[in-house]
Design an enzyme around this catalytic site. Structure first.
Site, mmCIF file in Angstrom:
data_model
loop_
_atom_site.group_PDB
_atom_site.id
_atom_site.type_symbol
_atom_site.label_atom_id
_atom_site.label_comp_id
_atom_site.label_asym_id
_atom_site.label_seq_id
_atom_site.Cartn_x
_atom_site.Cartn_y
_atom_site.Cartn_z
ATOM 1 N N HIS A 42 32.010 21.112 42.337
ATOM 2 C CA HIS A 42 33.291 21.290 43.032
ATOM 3 C C HIS A 42 33.607 20.072 43.884
ATOM 4 C CE1 HIS A 42 32.724 25.612 42.199
ATOM 5 N NE2 HIS A 42 31.556 25.548 42.816
ATOM 6 N N TYR A 58 36.160 31.284 53.154
ATOM 7 C CA TYR A 58 35.223 30.441 53.896
ATOM 8 C C TYR A 58 35.870 29.076 54.101
ATOM 9 C CZ TYR A 58 34.198 28.324 49.312
ATOM 10 O OH TYR A 58 34.311 27.694 48.096
ATOM 11 N N THR A 86 37.200 28.441 45.403
ATOM 12 C CA THR A 86 38.097 29.457 45.967
ATOM 13 C C THR A 86 38.689 29.035 47.311
ATOM 14 O OG1 THR A 86 36.206 30.579 46.975
ATOM 15 C CG2 THR A 86 36.935 31.369 44.817
ATOM 16 N N ARG A 133 39.729 29.762 35.833
ATOM 17 C CA ARG A 133 38.617 30.569 36.349
ATOM 18 C C ARG A 133 39.151 31.887 36.874
ATOM 19 N NH1 ARG A 133 34.642 29.096 41.421
ATOM 20 N NH2 ARG A 133 32.692 29.836 40.507
ATOM 21 N N TYR A 166 33.475 34.682 36.858
ATOM 22 C CA TYR A 166 32.420 34.738 37.867
ATOM 23 C C TYR A 166 32.348 36.163 38.391
ATOM 24 C CZ TYR A 166 29.450 33.117 41.748
ATOM 25 O OH TYR A 166 28.406 32.922 42.622
ATOM 26 N N ASP A 270 26.222 22.684 40.660
ATOM 27 C CA ASP A 270 26.941 23.515 41.645
ATOM 28 C C ASP A 270 27.125 22.785 42.975
ATOM 29 O OD1 ASP A 270 28.446 25.745 42.419
ATOM 30 O OD2 ASP A 270 26.721 26.672 43.386
ATOM 31 N N ASN A 275 28.394 28.345 50.439
ATOM 32 C CA ASN A 275 27.948 29.670 50.898
ATOM 33 C C ASN A 275 26.460 29.928 50.778
ATOM 34 O OD1 ASN A 275 30.643 30.560 51.467
ATOM 35 N ND2 ASN A 275 30.943 30.716 49.255
HETATM 36 C C1 0GY Z 1 29.858 28.597 43.002
HETATM 37 C C2 0GY Z 1 29.572 29.828 43.744
HETATM 38 C C3 0GY Z 1 30.214 30.280 44.844
HETATM 39 C C4 0GY Z 1 31.488 29.866 45.303
HETATM 40 C C5 0GY Z 1 32.517 29.451 44.550
HETATM 41 O O1 0GY Z 1 34.695 28.781 44.233
HETATM 42 C C6 0GY Z 1 33.869 29.182 45.054
HETATM 43 O O2 0GY Z 1 34.127 29.366 46.241
HETATM 44 O O3 0GY Z 1 32.374 29.267 43.269
HETATM 45 C C7 0GY Z 1 29.558 31.335 45.624
HETATM 46 O O4 0GY Z 1 29.810 31.416 46.838
HETATM 47 O O5 0GY Z 1 28.757 32.096 45.026
HETATM 48 O O6 0GY Z 1 29.900 28.592 41.787
HETATM 49 O O7 0GY Z 1 30.070 27.595 43.625
#
Ligand code: 0GY
Length: 317
Positions: A42, A58, A86, A133, A166, A270, A275
């Site tokens: 990300h 978050y 997210t 996604r 997810y 990742d 988190n």
């Molecule tokens: C990941 C997992 C997480 C978060 C997100 O997009 C996101 O905020 O994917 C998570 O907190 O488990 O894949 O990065």
């Protein structure tokens, strides 16, 4: 290589207890095959340039495209798949900016709403987006109604895109009918988040294996040992010498998928690891996890090169 510089926040207040990514990851001992793709990572902000979404659950530290690409070079990857996080909601600008700055070495997965126009989808495609996604993890998003998601899936299918899903393993039974109705390739994040304290031969993981076996359009990322592990990042005293790995409780699950579905698995760091509560992984150590789950050179090449290239850069094959 230039190490990623220290994380900033862009004027936002981070979520209390937020763990920042590791600024000086170790040099992995495992040498990645040439052309390897980090297929799940990300970018966050920077917040002063690409503000975090109002609806976010978050607030992270910043994790910029330059820092991501410095990590890519340090670890020995050739390419990245940047997955919309997210904390940016359906505002894909930070992710798209990263793709456009990559010199063709990154492609992406976006989050879109039903209101997205065909012209916007075309722009995303031109930037290198190849998937959307759908997130079903309650602590991360308010759910989008399934009819809206099915409509989005039917609109992105003609572009040759796929859907990344997810979810947590306990929710698979309830989501099964929806997932199996999707008209595209479907890529599962982090093996569907199994509870790795349960047996790999138990009913929970058996259902996930059935999902992949019965639906040949389903792929899985064999990612996130640091997120799934109960045993954690340290080998116990004496174990390292015996060749036992950090995150060893995740190995049987990931290896099982790599062995059964060698042409439908992907791997990624990742980074920047949103988190995490207990520890922030060393990305070099994560790369060293790969040969524990893909034990032959052929399996490693499929996992890291040929599978992600087939999905994201088919025209290059
Ligand atoms: C990941 C997992 C997480 C978060 C997100 O997009 C996101 O905020 O994917 C998570 O907190 O488990 O894949 O990065």
């Amino acid at each position: 290589m230039s190490q990623p510089s220290k994380p900033t926040t862009g004027g936002f207040d981070k979520t209390p207890g937020w763990l920042d990514w590791t600024a000086s990851p170790s040099q992995p001992r495992f040498q990645l095959p040439a052309g390897s793709v980090d297929a799940h990572c990300h970018v966050f902000g920077p917040g002063d340039q690409f503000p975090y979404a109002a609806e976010r659950k978050y607030t992270p530290c910043d994790a910029s495209k330059a820092q991501l690409y410095a990590l890519r070079d340090h670890l020995g990857f050739a390419r990245n798949i940047v997955v919309q996080a997210t904390c940016h909601g359906a505002d894909n600008r930070a992710m798209v900016d990263a793709l456009r700055s990559s010199g063709g070495r990154a492609r992406g997965v976006a989050t879109v709403k039903r209101s997205v126009s065909d012209a916007e989808l075309q722009d995303l495609h031109a930037a290198g987006v190849r998937g959307v996604r759908f997130n079903f993890v309650r602590r991360l998003v308010d759910f989008t109604p399934k009819d809206e998601l099915l409509e989005i899936a039917s609109r992105i299918a003609p572009l040759g895109w796929h859907v990344v899903i997810y979810f947590e393993a306990v929710d698979l039974p309830e989501l099964w009918d929806f997932f199996t109705a999707l008209p595209t390739t479907v890529v599962v994040d982090h093996m569907g988040r199994p509870d790795v304290s349960l047996p790999v031969d138990g009913p929970q993981f058996a259902l996930f294996e059935r999902f992949m076996r019965e639906y040949p359009n389903v792929w899985s990322k064999v990612t996130c040992p640091e997120r799934l592990s109960v045993s954690g990042p340290k080998a116990l005293p004496g174990e390292q010498a015996a060749g036992l790995a950090p995150y060893r409780d995740v190995i049987p699950f990931a290896r099982r998928l790599v062995e059964q579905f060698p042409d439908r698995v992907l791997w990624g760091t990742d980074w920047p690891h949103p988190n995490l509560k207990d520890h922030m992984p060393d990305d070099g150590q994560l790369v060293d996890f790969i040969p524990h789950i893909a034990v032959t050179a052929e399996a490693q090449h499929q996992l890291l090169v040929s599978n992600p290239m087939r999905l994201y850069w088919p025209e290059a094959l």
